[in-house]
Design an enzyme around this catalytic site. Structure first.
Site, PDB file in Angstrom:
ATOM      1  N   ASP A 358       0.839  -1.189   0.000  1.00 33.93           N
ATOM      2  CA  ASP A 358       0.000   0.000   0.000  1.00 33.93           C
ATOM      3  C   ASP A 358       0.883   1.251   0.000  1.00 33.93           C
ATOM      4  O   ASP A 358       1.452   1.580   1.020  1.00 33.93           O
ATOM      5  CB  ASP A 358      -0.961  -0.003   1.188  1.00 33.93           C
ATOM      6  N   GLU A 549      12.318   2.427   7.508  1.00 34.35           N
ATOM      7  CA  GLU A 549      11.302   1.556   6.913  1.00 34.35           C
ATOM      8  C   GLU A 549      11.638   1.150   5.485  1.00 34.35           C
ATOM      9  O   GLU A 549      11.448  -0.004   5.095  1.00 34.35           O
ATOM     10  CB  GLU A 549       9.972   2.304   6.947  1.00 34.35           C
TER      11      GLU A 549
END
Length: 609
Positions: A358, A549
């Site tokens: 996503d 991340e």
């Protein structure tokens, strides 16, 4: 060496932290040379960005005692040391009396009260959570009935966004621990947990890895699926189903510490998840072709997204309905404006979020119609893992819900999927697997890291593997590792998406390394692993230990300007746990390198000003 912590910290930051970020990086303009003075008259000379950052971390983490050897650690030893002693602990959570308020906190959705949902059928958990929350009037415990959850119930739950309870261990008298990804993500995530667990197992963090596996089984039992994350607004969707591969890897490593009835309990949960979630033709199975899709049972805008996140889409519909974008978002969410085309867009968007990707151009506005290569590779791995677990530990068959499951039966399921994958997903002309759109009855010829996942699953022949590596890996491998996709064409309009080129993510690296190794592509595996690991190590050396991340793998940089930002890049003194699956990828990637490659990475410490 004993030091005055406050004085040393203040002096170090005043001299070396010139941008006042509470970190020491290559962007700072200090002299890059600091003298530590001990309380007994001894001194320690520290030079260079990397070693000064180590010093800052050690002073901050210490209690007035400084170990010079820790300051002088080379990068590979240093990151391993910090993970074992600090990062995994920092990322760990437990919904117990001392931490309940902290675990309930949620940056993504706020409310006047802190809501904790506990399955009504979990009497022990209910009793425990009611007891520990009794002293907190701001906490409301809400009993959750068994799934499936009606639309009306989900609408009521949406008014009170909260945390979903995880497993309470009555014998131990405490809830089981789990590891969160990091940063704004203060809950346990589905597919993140598998990759995090691989890192935990590499560090032999048995209790944490076991706790997360059992918490996942708890979710499947009481919430109907392995959740996107244990928040109430994720009750309608799962994530890529790595519970069974997790179970297989964990049990095979720790079988000597676990009774066989423990495996039997979890194997039953794995079969339930497979049958009830992923083989359900109403949600996740294209029954006519025998392949699976991602799907979310909710409707409308995903409630974890921030207001304005969908402005690019909503402004198109706002013009159609004669309102402004903000009013379109409000009125559509309230049901005052109805639009079937926008409904369909959000069906696909929600399905894309279940995929974990996503968001990505690959799945935008098509996901719910798509039999994805990555999902069907995982499903094949589930089928072969269950077959192998039954063959190795229940050779006479495994009885569950009145059915005797055999290794042969699960191998037949895997073979049927393999046949369907070959028919619908393999492209002979291009020498690769592609996603298949059932609505258009055509493949989506999109170069993506996910096309390589059949290597990890063992889903292709040797000849196919060779063609797949030749056709896909070269288009994806960049200076900093494997990009999520090949470059996106200029004709595709819309916001830059974080699961597109030029961004790279840990799960793709880990799965593709394993796949390359499985089929004997050792040189390609080491090249890909080194590209990713050197980029992270360079970031840790130059930016105070930073482990974020995601990365721009083309530029080899953590500095990204893309949706959702980059979690883990902002911290004081020492990284707040790094980022879960990036931590794991670093541990696993280092283990795949040659000694010469490791030496080159350690040399970065002394080549940085």
């Amino acid at each position: 060496m004993h030091i005055n912590k406050a004085e040393t910290l203040a002096a170090l930051l005043a001299q070396e932290d010139t941008d006042r970020s509470n970190t020491i990086t290559i962007d700072d303009q200090g002299p890059k040379h600091f003298t530590v003075k001990g309380e007994n008259g001894e001194t320690l000379e520290v030079k260079g960005t990397y070693y000064l950052a180590n010093l800052l971390q050690e002073v901050w983490l210490g209690n007035g005692r400084l170990n010079p050897e820790n300051v002088q650690m080379k990068p590979l030893e240093r990151v391993d040391y910090l993970m074992n002693t600090h990062y995994w602990h920092t990322l760990s959570r437990r919904i117990d009396a001392g931490n309940i308020l902290a675990t309930l906190a949620d940056e993504k959705r706020s409310s006047n009260k802190a809501y904790l949902y506990v399955p009504a059928a979990d009497s022990d958990g209910l009793e425990y959570y009611r007891r520990i929350s009794a002293d907190y009037p701001q906490i409301e415990i809400i009993e959750l009935p068994a799934p499936p959850f009606s639309d009306g119930l989900l609408a009521e739950i949406d008014k009170k966004p909260g945390l979903l309870a995880l497993k309470y261990d009555k014998t131990a008298g405490t809830p089981l621990p789990y590891v969160v990804p990091g940063g704004r993500f203060n809950e346990m995530y589905g597919w993140d947990s598998y990759f995090i667990a691989l890192g935990l197992m590499a560090h032999n963090q048995y209790d944490l890895a076991k706790g997360m596996l059992e918490n996942t089984a708890y979710q499947i039992k009481y919430y109907g699926k392995m959740l996107n994350a244990n928040r109430s607004y994720y009750l309608t969707r799962s994530q890529p189903p790595f519970y069974t591969p997790y179970l297989s890897a964990f049990y095979r490593r720790y079988a000597g510490r676990l009774p066989q009835n423990w495996l039997a309990e979890h194997l039953a949960v794995a079969i339930d998840e497979y049958q009830n979630v992923w083989m359900n033709p109403q949600t996740h199975l294209f029954a006519d072709i025998g392949l699976n899709r991602y799907f979310d049972e909710g409707c409308g805008r995903p409630k974890e997204t921030e207001p304005g996140h969908f402005n690019f889409i909503l402004q198109q519909y706002a013009a159609k309905h004669g309102v402004g974008t903000a009013e379109m978002e409000r009125a559509y969410g309230a049901g005052e404006i109805q639009d079937a085309d926008l409904d369909r867009y959000f069906i696909h968007d929600r399905a894309m979020r279940e995929s974990g990707h996503d968001t990505t151009t690959r799945l935008d506005d098509v996901c719910a119609d798509t039999a994805c290569v990555d999902l069907n590779a995982i499903m094949y791995r589930i089928e072969t893992d269950i077959a192998a677990l039954i063959a190795d530990y229940f050779p006479q068959g495994f009885d569950h819900n009145g059915t005797r499951h055999t290794a042969e039966g699960w191998r037949a399921k895997a073979q049927a999927r393999c046949d369907a994958v070959q028919q619908y997903l393999w492209n002979e002309a291009d020498g690769t697997f592609y996603d298949y759109n059932v609505a258009t009855k055509a493949q989506n010829r999109f170069v993506s890291a996910t096309n390589l996942l059949p290597l990890w699953a063992g889903l292709c022949s040797r000849e196919q593997a060779e063609r797949l590596v030749k056709s896909q890996l070269g288009a994806l491998l960049c200076a900093g590792g494997i990009a999520s996709t090949a470059p996106i064409g200029a004709e595709i309009r819309g916001p830059e998406r974080q699961w597109d080129y030029p961004y790279g993510w840990a799960p793709h690296q880990i799965l593709i390394w394993e796949g390359l190794e499985r089929y004997g592509f050792e040189r390609e595996m080491r090249e890909a692993a080194y590209a990713w690991v050197q980029m992270i190590i360079r970031a840790t050396v130059e930016y105070n230990g930073l482990i974020p991340e995601k990365f721009n793998v083309v530029e080899g940089s953590h500095k990204t300007d893309v949706e959702y930002g980059n979690v883990g890049t902002v911290f004081d003194y020492v990284p707040a746990g790094g980022f879960g699956w990036t931590n794991a990828s670093l541990v696993l990637g280092i283990a795949k390198l040659t000694e010469a490659q490791k030496a080159a990475l350690n040399a970065l410490a002394d080549s940085t000003p």
